[in-house]
Design a protein around this motif. Structure first.
Motif, mmCIF file in Angstrom:
data_model
loop_
_atom_site.group_PDB
_atom_site.id
_atom_site.type_symbol
_atom_site.label_atom_id
_atom_site.label_comp_id
_atom_site.label_asym_id
_atom_site.label_seq_id
_atom_site.Cartn_x
_atom_site.Cartn_y
_atom_site.Cartn_z
ATOM 1 N N SER A 36 30.711 20.156 50.797
ATOM 2 C CA SER A 36 32.059 20.613 51.144
ATOM 3 C C SER A 36 32.320 22.018 50.628
ATOM 4 C CB SER A 36 33.115 19.639 50.614
ATOM 5 O OG SER A 36 33.129 19.634 49.198
ATOM 6 N N HIS A 37 31.774 22.354 49.445
ATOM 7 C CA HIS A 37 31.922 23.714 48.921
ATOM 8 C C HIS A 37 31.255 24.732 49.844
ATOM 9 C CE1 HIS A 37 32.125 21.628 44.837
ATOM 10 N NE2 HIS A 37 33.322 22.158 45.017
ATOM 11 N N VAL A 38 30.029 24.438 50.225
ATOM 12 C CA VAL A 38 29.269 25.356 51.069
ATOM 13 C C VAL A 38 29.924 25.476 52.447
ATOM 14 C CG1 VAL A 38 27.019 25.790 52.124
ATOM 15 C CG2 VAL A 38 27.150 24.877 49.800
ATOM 16 N N LEU A 39 30.387 24.353 52.976
ATOM 17 C CA LEU A 39 31.063 24.376 54.275
ATOM 18 C C LEU A 39 32.327 25.228 54.217
ATOM 19 C CD1 LEU A 39 31.291 23.420 57.196
ATOM 20 C CD2 LEU A 39 32.532 21.411 56.339
ATOM 21 N N LYS A 40 33.106 25.096 53.152
ATOM 22 C CA LYS A 40 34.321 25.901 53.016
ATOM 23 C C LYS A 40 33.998 27.387 53.009
ATOM 24 C CE LYS A 40 36.885 22.423 50.439
ATOM 25 N NZ LYS A 40 37.322 21.994 49.113
ATOM 26 N N MET A 41 32.962 27.767 52.282
ATOM 27 C CA MET A 41 32.590 29.183 52.227
ATOM 28 C C MET A 41 32.107 29.666 53.591
ATOM 29 S SD MET A 41 33.429 30.046 49.213
ATOM 30 C CE MET A 41 34.712 28.840 49.436
ATOM 31 N N SER A 42 31.330 28.844 54.286
ATOM 32 C CA SER A 42 30.844 29.221 55.614
ATOM 33 C C SER A 42 31.989 29.380 56.602
ATOM 34 C CB SER A 42 29.852 28.181 56.144
ATOM 35 O OG SER A 42 28.669 28.216 55.392
ATOM 36 N N VAL A 43 32.954 28.469 56.542
ATOM 37 C CA VAL A 43 34.105 28.543 57.449
ATOM 38 C C VAL A 43 34.911 29.807 57.180
ATOM 39 C CG1 VAL A 43 36.323 27.459 58.017
ATOM 40 C CG2 VAL A 43 34.244 26.076 57.922
ATOM 41 N N VAL A 44 35.109 30.134 55.914
ATOM 42 C CA VAL A 44 35.862 31.350 55.570
ATOM 43 C C VAL A 44 35.115 32.586 56.056
ATOM 44 C CG1 VAL A 44 36.664 32.785 53.643
ATOM 45 C CG2 VAL A 44 37.089 30.320 53.623
ATOM 46 N N PHE A 45 33.813 32.645 55.812
ATOM 47 C CA PHE A 45 33.029 33.813 56.220
ATOM 48 C C PHE A 45 33.016 33.960 57.747
ATOM 49 C CE2 PHE A 45 28.865 35.963 57.022
ATOM 50 C CZ PHE A 45 29.167 37.168 56.408
ATOM 51 N N GLN A 46 32.689 32.889 58.450
ATOM 52 C CA GLN A 46 32.645 32.959 59.913
ATOM 53 C C GLN A 46 34.028 33.213 60.503
ATOM 54 O OE1 GLN A 46 29.908 33.209 61.680
ATOM 55 N NE2 GLN A 46 28.760 33.010 59.788
ATOM 56 N N GLY A 47 35.045 32.590 59.921
ATOM 57 C CA GLY A 47 36.411 32.838 60.393
ATOM 58 C C GLY A 47 36.821 34.291 60.219
ATOM 59 N N GLY A 63 37.814 34.940 72.966
ATOM 60 C CA GLY A 63 37.687 33.490 72.889
ATOM 61 C C GLY A 63 36.253 33.030 73.053
ATOM 62 N N ALA A 64 35.533 33.641 73.974
ATOM 63 C CA ALA A 64 34.138 33.294 74.185
ATOM 64 C C ALA A 64 33.300 33.643 72.953
ATOM 65 C CB ALA A 64 33.577 34.016 75.410
ATOM 66 N N SER A 65 33.649 34.727 72.281
ATOM 67 C CA SER A 65 32.892 35.129 71.089
ATOM 68 C C SER A 65 33.136 34.188 69.936
ATOM 69 C CB SER A 65 33.288 36.550 70.666
ATOM 70 O OG SER A 65 32.916 37.469 71.657
ATOM 71 N N GLY A 66 34.330 33.644 69.829
ATOM 72 C CA GLY A 66 34.669 32.802 68.682
ATOM 73 C C GLY A 66 34.096 31.411 68.725
ATOM 74 N N TRP A 67 33.796 30.896 69.892
ATOM 75 C CA TRP A 67 33.350 29.500 69.983
ATOM 76 C C TRP A 67 32.005 29.223 69.352
ATOM 77 C CZ3 TRP A 67 36.763 26.011 70.460
ATOM 78 C CH2 TRP A 67 37.915 26.247 71.173
ATOM 79 N N PRO A 68 30.969 30.031 69.573
ATOM 80 C CA PRO A 68 29.663 29.617 69.055
ATOM 81 C C PRO A 68 29.508 29.775 67.562
ATOM 82 C CG PRO A 68 29.474 31.665 70.266
ATOM 83 C CD PRO A 68 30.887 31.212 70.389
ATOM 84 N N THR A 69 30.406 30.450 66.894
ATOM 85 C CA THR A 69 30.233 30.656 65.462
ATOM 86 C C THR A 69 30.729 29.461 64.732
ATOM 87 O OG1 THR A 69 32.368 31.736 65.260
ATOM 88 C CG2 THR A 69 30.438 33.146 65.654
#
Length: 187
Positions: free
Chosen positions: A145-156, A181-187
């Motif tokens: 969950s820690h790693v996922l949170k950091m990944s979501v913040v970075f990609q977001g 919108g198309a750019s945001g989906w695959p990340t």
């Protein structure tokens, strides 16, 4: 993910140089703090590792054009969690420069936008990490969950900057929003 040529051009690119300079100054501040805390050799070695990996992520790993940008597997949150903010900032900056100078010269006019996009997302992730992650926790003790949170913040953060640059360069219209919108989906 980085900006494709022609999304922002002309005098509008001046803003990208200003934001990239601000990011570079903050990265310099982080680097000085890293040197004070862990030494210059640590910063140098970790930065070389980060730059090498970033180059591999950008140039060797698969990358595809999607919407208004090109999506790369950057692994910025992993670099940050393993190496620290300063070496990751240096690695992102140098790796992107090497890729542009030697392999993708058409990307050089977008260098300021791409550096800003990556470093600003990194710095936000660093700020979130200070609030979310326990102090001085070793990487191996982090939970998924820690790693996922950091990944979501970075990609977001990256998606948000790509959206900003695209709207800034092309204006606020249906076609622009569709590309964003198309750019945001695959990340």
């Amino acid at each position: 993910m980085h900006m494709e040529p022609g999304i922002v051009d002309g005098t509008k690119t001046v803003l990208s140089y200003a934001t990239a300079t601000a990011c570079a100054l903050y990265a310099g501040r982080l680097s000085l703090a890293h040197i004070r805390q862990e030494g210059a050799v640590s910063l140098l070695l970790r930065s070389v590792i980060a730059a090498t990996l970033v180059f591999v992520f950008f140039e060797v790993f698969p990358h595809v054009p999607v919407g208004v940008s090109e999506v790369h597997l950057i692994l910025g949150s992993s670099l940050f969690l393993l190496l620290g903010a300063a070496p990751t900032a240096v690695g992102l900056t140098v790796g992107l420069a090497v890729q542009g100078l030697f392999f993708e010269p058409q990307d050089l006019p977008q260098y300021g936008m791409n550096v800003t996009t990556l470093l600003a997302a990194l710095f936000v992730m660093q700020a979130v990490a200070k609030r979310v992650l326990p102090a001085n926790i070793p990487y191996v003790d982090l939970g998924y969950s820690h790693v996922l949170k950091m990944s979501v913040v970075f990609q977001g953060g990256i998606v948000a900057w790509v959206a900003f640059w695209t709207i800034f360069g092309r204006g606020f219209g249906a076609e622009t929003l569709q590309g964003v919108g198309a750019s945001g989906w695959p990340t």
